[in-house]
Design a protein around this motif. Sequence first.
Motif, PDB file in Angstrom:
ATOM      1  N   LEU A 133       0.662  -1.211   0.054  1.00  0.00           N
ATOM      2  CA  LEU A 133       0.098   0.146   0.034  1.00  0.00           C
ATOM      3  C   LEU A 133       1.035   1.412  -0.016  1.00  0.00           C
ATOM      4  N   GLU A 134       0.720   2.213  -0.917  1.00  0.00           N
ATOM      5  CA  GLU A 134       1.597   3.279  -1.220  1.00  0.00           C
ATOM      6  C   GLU A 134       1.218   4.230  -0.067  1.00  0.00           C
ATOM      7  N   GLY A 135       2.423   4.717   0.554  1.00  0.00           N
ATOM      8  CA  GLY A 135       1.889   6.059   1.777  1.00  0.00           C
ATOM      9  C   GLY A 135       1.701   6.945   1.235  1.00  0.00           C
ATOM     10  N   LYS A 136       0.721   7.385   0.518  1.00  0.00           N
ATOM     11  CA  LYS A 136       0.251   8.740   0.042  1.00  0.00           C
ATOM     12  C   LYS A 136      -1.195   8.759   0.089  1.00  0.00           C
ATOM     13  N   VAL A 137      -1.824   9.884   0.677  1.00  0.00           N
ATOM     14  CA  VAL A 137      -3.109  10.173   0.770  1.00  0.00           C
ATOM     15  C   VAL A 137      -4.096  10.097  -0.143  1.00  0.00           C
ATOM     16  N   GLY A 138      -5.147   9.170  -0.307  1.00  0.00           N
ATOM     17  CA  GLY A 138      -5.990   8.847  -1.446  1.00  0.00           C
ATOM     18  C   GLY A 138      -5.581   7.936  -2.198  1.00  0.00           C
ATOM     19  N   THR A 139      -4.371   6.817  -1.992  1.00  0.00           N
ATOM     20  CA  THR A 139      -4.141   5.774  -2.393  1.00  0.00           C
ATOM     21  C   THR A 139      -5.232   4.794  -1.931  1.00  0.00           C
ATOM     22  N   GLU A 140      -5.709   4.305  -2.964  1.00  0.00           N
ATOM     23  CA  GLU A 140      -6.862   3.013  -2.570  1.00  0.00           C
ATOM     24  C   GLU A 140      -6.198   1.648  -3.460  1.00  0.00           C
ATOM     25  N   MET A 141      -6.797   0.798  -2.741  1.00  0.00           N
ATOM     26  CA  MET A 141      -6.536  -0.517  -3.439  1.00  0.00           C
ATOM     27  C   MET A 141      -7.833  -1.582  -2.946  1.00  0.00           C
TER      28      MET A 141
END
Length: 109
Positions: free
Chosen positions: A64-72
């Motif tokens: 999970l990318e540690g960037k606000v808004g990243t979704e999976m």
Amino acid sequence: MTRIRAFSGAMTGAALLAMPLALTACGSSDKDFVQERTVERIATEQLTNAIGVTPEDLDCPGDLEGKVGTEMTCVLTSEGEKYDAIITVDEVDGGRVHFQIDVPPNATE
């Protein structure tokens, strides 16, 4: 009560309130991501604590990318039924990545 009934009941209750089951969890990262197995472990713990039922499996497609808004979208399995578990990063604070776990009430195909 079987586990699937408890799980489905939690999902139905959430749907009746016009809200999916949504939880907030947090993982540590000294990089730009949280490892897949860490996301799966934390999400499983949070779901278990919220509904009192441990899913059979929670499979995420990667880190999970540690960037606000990243979704999976991960796949949650409970007694053979599969559900989407949508993981969304809602805050990054230093080395801590906060994410929301959203499980809509409908089983996937």
